[in-house]
Design a protein around this motif. Structure first.
Motif, short mmCIF file in Angstrom:
data_model
loop_
_atom_site.label_atom_id
_atom_site.label_comp_id
_atom_site.label_asym_id
_atom_site.label_seq_id
_atom_site.Cartn_x
_atom_site.Cartn_y
_atom_site.Cartn_z
N SER A 41 43.35 18.91 84.06
CA SER A 41 43.91 19.18 82.67
C SER A 41 43.38 18.09 81.58
N GLN A 42 43.12 16.79 82.30
CA GLN A 42 42.70 15.81 81.31
C GLN A 42 41.21 15.85 81.14
N THR A 43 40.23 16.31 82.01
CA THR A 43 38.90 16.33 82.04
C THR A 43 38.05 17.47 82.11
N GLY A 44 38.79 18.73 82.54
CA GLY A 44 38.28 20.17 82.56
C GLY A 44 37.36 19.94 83.87
N GLY A 45 37.31 21.11 84.28
CA GLY A 45 36.09 21.32 85.60
C GLY A 45 36.63 22.19 86.46
N ARG A 96 33.41 14.23 85.78
CA ARG A 96 32.54 14.80 84.90
C ARG A 96 32.43 14.23 83.54
N GLN A 97 32.64 12.93 83.38
CA GLN A 97 32.60 12.16 82.21
C GLN A 97 31.38 11.04 82.36
N ALA A 307 38.30 24.28 80.75
CA ALA A 307 38.38 22.96 79.75
C ALA A 307 39.46 22.41 79.72
N LYS A 308 39.65 21.22 79.14
CA LYS A 308 41.10 20.53 79.19
C LYS A 308 42.16 21.34 78.82
N PHE A 309 43.21 21.29 79.49
CA PHE A 309 44.45 22.23 79.32
C PHE A 309 45.70 21.78 79.52
#
Length: 646
Positions: A41-45, A96-97, A307-309
Motif C-alpha cells: 500500500s505504501q510502495t505499489g507493486g 521498487r523504489q 499504485a499506492k492505496f
C-alpha cells in the motif's frame, strides 16, 4: 499504522519457522498477509499474486531448508512474502523504489534468491539445471540431500519453454519438485478433503517405495506386459487425481490440493522432501489471487499491479489528470484504423491491458487474439495471418519481444511479411527496473534487413506512426513508444496521417551545432537548444522519425552544415547512433572533421528508480546534452553538469 504481527516479529530467517506448530504457522501466514498488504500500500507493486501464495510460502520455508534447498519463483512478482521471510522485512517498504528492493527475485539481493525471475516460464529450466548440477557434484550422495523447488504460476505454464523443460526433466529423471500455482482454476478445481488425502497417500514414502518395487518387478515381465503395467498405474492414478498431461511428460503428478490449507500443504511437502526415489514431481496447488484482502479478491485484475492505496478502502492513489498515455494513444489510433480496414487484427502475448489491446478487444472482440505467454508463437502466428492478406499488429513490450527474436528474423523479415510490431515500454521504465527496460530493440531490430523502424517524439507522432504502419504492406515495420504519459503538446488527431517512409523533420534551425533525436528525447533536445542559445550557440534540432530507412539526406545535411552533430536515443549502444555513424563513415563525411557524439543508454543495466532519475543517471537529460555539446566544441561556457555517457 502497520499491522500487529507478534509471531512474524520473531522470524528472522526461514529456519525460525521450524520452531512453530501448524496452528502457529497459520497465524504467521495471516500476519504475513497483513504485512504484505500494508507494505505494498505504501510502495505499489504486484499485490494479488503475492497474496495468493502466502500459505504456500510459509509451508515451503517451514518444510525445506532454504537457502541450501533451492527455491525459484516464476514469475518473481509472487515473491513479496518470500522476501519478508528471508531477512528483507526491514527493507520491504523500499520495494521498487530507488536504491530499494527489486520487485522481482534477484541473485545479488539475497542468497535466498538462487535465480532472478522477472520474465516468465524460466523456473523449470533453471531448476533442472540446478538439480543436474547437484547430481554431478554429489554423485555419491542421497538424492534428497538438496531439494530444488520451482513454483510456477499457471499463466507461466502457457509458454512453450515450460514444456520444453518438463519434457527434458521427465527424460532425465533428476529429482526436481515443480509446484504449479493454479490461481485461476484454469486447469482443475480443488476437490476437497478426498483430494488432499489421496495426494498425501500417493506422495508418501511407503506408496512411492511400493510403486518403485512394483515398477522394478514389472520390468522383469515381457515388454508388452511391462507397458501394460505402467499404463495401468498411470490410468489408476489419473482417474483419482488427474494430471495425465504431466504424467506423459515424465512427471509424477500430485494434486490438486487447496494451496491455502496448511493442514494439507505441510504433510504433503514433507513427503516430497523426504522422497529419494522416482521421477520429478509436479505438485498442483489451487490458490486465489488476492486471497485474504477483500478488494483484491473482488477485482484480481485491478489488484494484480497496484499504485499506492488505502488499506482500509482499497482505493488506489490516482495521479491528477494529465496528458493521455502513449499506450492509450496507440489503442485509440489502432481502433481508428481498424474501423476503416476490416483486415486489421491485434495480437498480444498475455498483456491485453498492458498494451492497450483490452480497449481494442472491447470494440473488435473477434479481431483480438491473446495467445498467452507465448511471444514466439505470437510472432509466427502473425506471420501466418500476413501470408493470407490480414494486417496483424503484434503489441508486445520491447523487453518481451527479445524472446521471439528468431521468429522476427526467420518467419517475418526473411519472408518480407508485413507484420506490424508495436513495442510498448521502450526505453527506461521506472520501478520495474532493468529486467523490463526496453533498451535493446533499436539495436536488435536495426540489424535485420527489410525492417522499417520508427519512433515517435510525442503522442501526436505516435498516432501518425500507427497510420503509417497500417498502410505499409511491403514488409515488416516496427514502432516503439515509452511507458507513461505524453507531453500534452496538442490534441491528438482522431486518426493519424501516413508519413513518408524514411523522412525526418527539422524543428529548429541553428548555427554550428545540430541535435538529431530519435524518439521522445526530442523535448530534452529542445530544452538543451534553448540553454545553448542563451549561451550564444544556436542549435538546429531535428526529429529523425525513422532509424530504418535512415533519412540520409537529412543526416548528410546536418553533418556538412554543422561543426557538431549529436544523436539522441532511448536505447542501447549499437542503435540509432551507430546507424548514423556507419552512414557518415561510408560517405567519408567524418574526413571533413565533423565532431560526432552519439548519446544513448550506457552500456550497463540501470536499476529501478523514477524514470526522471534513471534518464539523469543515463546521461540523457537536457543538462547532459549541453555538457556534451560544450565538451565537443572544447568551450568552457556556462556550468557543465556530469558528462554524458554513451
Amino acid at each position: 499504522m502497520p499491522p500487529a504481527t507478534p509471531l512474524l516479529d520473531r522470524i528472522r530467517t526461514p529456519a525460525d519457522l521450524k520452531n512453530y506448530s501448524a496452528e502457529q504457522l497459520k497465524q504467521i501466514a495471516e500476519e504475513l498477509r497483513a504485512e504484505t498488504v500494508h507494505a505494498v500500500s505504501q510502495t505499489g507493486g504486484h499485490l494479488g499474486a503475492s497474496l495468493g501464495v502466502v500459505e504456500l510460502t510459509v509451508a515451503i520455508h517451514a518444510i525445506f531448508d532454504t537457502p541450501k534447498d533451492r527455491l525459484i519463483w516464476d514469475v518473481g512478482h509472487q515473491a513479496y512474502p518470500h522476501k519478508i521471510l528471508t531477512g528483507r522485512r526491514d527493507r520491504i517498504r523500499s520495494l521498487r523504489q530507488g536504491g530499494g528492493l527489486s520487485g522481482f527475485t534477484r541473485r545479488s539481493e539475497s542468497e535466498y534468491d538462487p535465480f532472478g525471475a522477472a520474465h516468465s516460464s524460466t523456473s523449470i529450466s533453471a531448476g533442472l539445471g540446478m538439480a543436474v548440477a547437484r547430481d554431478m557434484l554429489r554423485p555419491g550422495g542421497k538424492r534428497n540431500d538438496q531439494s530444488v523447488i520451482a513454483v510456477i504460476g499457471d499463466g507461466s505454464m502457457s509458454a512453450g519453454m515450460a514444456y520444453e523443460a518438463m519434457n527434458n526433466a521427465g527424460a532425465m529423471r533428476s529429482r526436481l519438485i515443480v509446484v504449479l500455482n493454479d490461481n485461476d482454476m484454469s486447469i482443475a478445481p480443488p476437490v476437497g478433503a478426498m483430494s488432499a488425502y489421496l495426494s498425501r497417500l500417493i506422495s508418501s514414502r511407503p506408496f512411492l517405495s511400493l510403486r518403485d518395487v512394483m515398477a522394478r518387478l514389472a520390468r522383469r515381465f515381457p515388454a508388452p506386459l511391462e507397458r501394460a503395467a505402467r499404463r495401468a498405474d498411470e490410468f489408476a492414478r489419473g482417474i483419482l487425481t488427474g494430471g495425465t498431461l504431466f504424467e506423459e511428460l515424465g512427471f509424477y503428478y500430485v494434486g490438486p490440493i487447496d494451496g491455502h490449507n496448511l493442514d494439507h500443504l505441510l504433510p504433503l511437502l514433507r513427503n516430497l522432501r523426504d522422497a529419494d526415489t522416482g521421477p520429478p514431481v509436479l505438485l498442483h496447488v489451487v490458490t486465489k489471487k488476492g486471497k485474504g484482502y477483500p478488494p483484491a479478491e473482488a477485482a484480481p485484475d485491478k489488484y494484480h499491479a497496484v499504485a499506492k492505496f488505502n488499506v482500509v478502502t482499497g482505493a488506489q492513489n490516482k495521479a491528477p489528470p494529465g496528458p493521455p498515455t502513449y499506450t492509450g494513444v496507440f489503442a485509440k489510433a489502432l481502433i481508428a484504423e481498424a474501423e476503416r480496414d476490416d483486415r486489421i487484427v491485434a495480437i498480444t502475448a498475455a498483456m491485453p491491458s498492458g498494451t492497450g489491446l483490452d480497449q481494442f478487444q472491447k470494440r473488435f472482440p473477434r479481431r483480438t487474439f491473446d495467445v498467452g505467454i507465448a511471444e514466439q508463437h505470437a510472432v509466427t502466428f502473425a506471420a501466418g495471418m500476413a501470408t493470407e492478406g490480414i494486417k496483424p499488429f503484434v503489441a508486445i513490450y520491447s523487453t518481451f519481444l527479445q524472446r521471439a527474436y528468431d521468429q522476427v528474423v526467420h518467419d517475418v523479415a526473411l519472408q518480407k511479411l508485413p507484420v506490424r510490431f508495436a513495442l510498448d515500454r521502450a526505453g527506461l521504465v521506472g520501478a520495474d527496473g532493468a529486467t523490463h527496460a526496453g533498451a535493446y530493440d533499436i539495436a536488435y531490430l536495426g540489424c535485420i534487413p527489410e525492417m522499417v523502424l520508427m519512433a515517435p517524439s510525442d503522442e501526436v507522432e505516435l498516432a501518425h506512426m500507427v497510420a503509417t504502419a497500417a498502410a505499409h504492406d511491403s514488409g515488416p515495420i516496427a514502432f516503439r513508444f515509452p511507458r507513461g504519459e505524453g507531453f500534452g503538446l496538442e490534441e491528438v488527431p482522431a486518426r493519424g496521417t501516413v508519413l513518408e517512409i524514411g523522412k525526418g523533420r527539422v524543428l529548429r534551425e541553428g548555427g554550428k551545432v545540430a541535435l538529431l533525436s530519435y524518439g521522445t528525447r526530442l523535448q530534452e533536445c529542445l530544452r538543451a537548444a534553448e540553454e545553448l542559445a542563451a549561451q550564444g550557440l544556436p542549435c538546429t534540432v531535428a526529429d529523425a522519425r525513422f532509424a530504418k530507412p535512415l533519412d540520409t539526406a537529412l543526416v548528410e545535411r546536418l553533418a556538412r552544415e554543422h561543426e557538431v552533430l549529436v544523436t539522441l536515443e532511448e536505447g542501447s549502444v549499437c542503435g540509432f547512433g551507430a546507424l548514423v555513424m556507419q552512414h557518415l563513415a561510408t560517405q567519408g563525411i567524418f574526413d571533413a572533421g565533423l565532431k560526432f557524439r552519439p548519446m544513448c543508454l550506457p552500456d550497463a543495466f540501470i536499476d529501478h528508480d523514477t524514470p526522471k532519475k534513471q534518464y539523469e543517471e543515463a546521461g540523457l537529460s537536457a543538462a547532459s546534452i549541453v555538457a556534451t555539446v560544450l565538451g565537443a566544441l572544447g568551450e568552457a561556457r556556462g556550468t557543465a553538469t556530469a558528462p554524458a555517457r554513451a
